[in-house]
Design a protein around this motif. Structure first.
Motif, short mmCIF file in Angstrom:
data_model
loop_
_atom_site.label_atom_id
_atom_site.label_comp_id
_atom_site.label_asym_id
_atom_site.label_seq_id
_atom_site.Cartn_x
_atom_site.Cartn_y
_atom_site.Cartn_z
N MET A 1 0.85 -1.16 0.00
CA MET A 1 0.00 0.00 0.00
C MET A 1 0.90 1.24 0.00
O MET A 1 1.62 1.47 0.95
N PRO A 2 0.90 1.99 -1.06
CA PRO A 2 1.77 3.17 -1.15
C PRO A 2 1.25 4.32 -0.29
O PRO A 2 0.04 4.43 -0.05
N ALA A 3 2.17 5.15 0.15
CA ALA A 3 1.79 6.33 0.93
C ALA A 3 1.06 7.32 0.03
O ALA A 3 1.35 7.43 -1.15
N LYS A 4 0.12 8.06 0.62
CA LYS A 4 -0.65 9.03 -0.14
C LYS A 4 -0.11 10.44 0.01
O LYS A 4 -0.52 11.33 -0.72
N SER A 5 0.80 10.65 0.96
CA SER A 5 1.38 11.96 1.17
C SER A 5 2.80 11.83 1.71
O SER A 5 3.21 10.76 2.17
N LYS A 6 3.55 12.92 1.66
CA LYS A 6 4.91 12.93 2.20
C LYS A 6 4.89 12.68 3.70
O LYS A 6 5.73 11.96 4.23
N GLN B 1 6.77 9.69 5.75
CA GLN B 1 7.73 9.95 6.82
C GLN B 1 7.33 9.24 8.11
O GLN B 1 8.18 8.69 8.81
N ALA B 2 6.05 9.24 8.43
CA ALA B 2 5.57 8.55 9.63
C ALA B 2 5.83 7.05 9.52
O ALA B 2 6.24 6.41 10.49
N ALA B 3 5.61 6.50 8.35
CA ALA B 3 5.88 5.07 8.13
C ALA B 3 7.37 4.78 8.30
O ALA B 3 7.74 3.75 8.86
N GLY B 4 8.21 5.67 7.82
CA GLY B 4 9.66 5.49 7.97
C GLY B 4 10.08 5.50 9.43
O GLY B 4 10.92 4.70 9.85
N ALA B 5 9.50 6.39 10.22
CA ALA B 5 9.82 6.45 11.65
C ALA B 5 9.36 5.17 12.35
O ALA B 5 10.09 4.61 13.18
N TYR C 1 3.10 1.90 14.04
CA TYR C 1 3.96 0.91 14.69
C TYR C 1 3.11 -0.19 15.32
O TYR C 1 3.43 -1.37 15.20
N ASP C 2 2.02 0.22 15.98
CA ASP C 2 1.17 -0.74 16.67
C ASP C 2 0.31 -1.58 15.73
O ASP C 2 0.01 -2.72 16.04
N SER C 3 -0.08 -1.03 14.59
CA SER C 3 -1.08 -1.69 13.76
C SER C 3 -0.57 -2.31 12.46
O SER C 3 -1.31 -3.02 11.80
N MET C 4 0.68 -2.04 12.09
CA MET C 4 1.17 -2.53 10.79
C MET C 4 2.38 -3.43 10.96
O MET C 4 3.16 -3.29 11.91
N SER C 5 2.55 -4.35 10.01
CA SER C 5 3.71 -5.23 10.03
C SER C 5 4.92 -4.50 9.44
O SER C 5 4.79 -3.45 8.81
N GLU C 6 6.09 -5.08 9.66
CA GLU C 6 7.31 -4.48 9.12
C GLU C 6 7.25 -4.42 7.59
O GLU C 6 7.68 -3.44 6.98
N MET D 1 5.18 1.17 2.52
CA MET D 1 4.70 2.55 2.60
C MET D 1 5.87 3.54 2.68
O MET D 1 5.84 4.59 2.05
N ALA D 2 6.90 3.19 3.42
CA ALA D 2 8.04 4.09 3.59
C ALA D 2 8.86 4.21 2.31
O ALA D 2 9.50 5.24 2.08
#
Length: 62
Positions: free
Chosen positions: A1-6, A10-14, A36-41, A47-48
């Motif tokens: 699932m690709p990110a929809k915004s910058k 960035q949040a996914a990268g963190a 972090y709590d709801s998604m797998s690595e 996304m990142a």
């Protein structure tokens, strides 16, 4: 699932860095903590790694 915004990318990268042990989970806040709590690595990595070109800074929630 690709990110929809910058910002989402960035949040996914963190969150991904915390999942990998590169940063402290306690340093996360807001969207990155929820991710972090709801998604797998794997999901976070997808996304990142989304390209930023042409992405808006933020996207309104619908």
């Amino acid at each position: 699932m690709p990110a929809k915004s910058k910002a989402q990318q960035q949040a996914a990268g963190a969150a991904l860095a915390a999942k990998r042990g590169e940063t402290k989970v306690s340093d996360l806040q807001g969207a990155s903590k929820e991710m972090y709590d709801s998604m797998s690595e794997k999901e976070l990595d997808e996304m990142a790694s989304t390209k930023r070109k042409g992405k808006p800074e933020h996207v309104d929630k619908d």
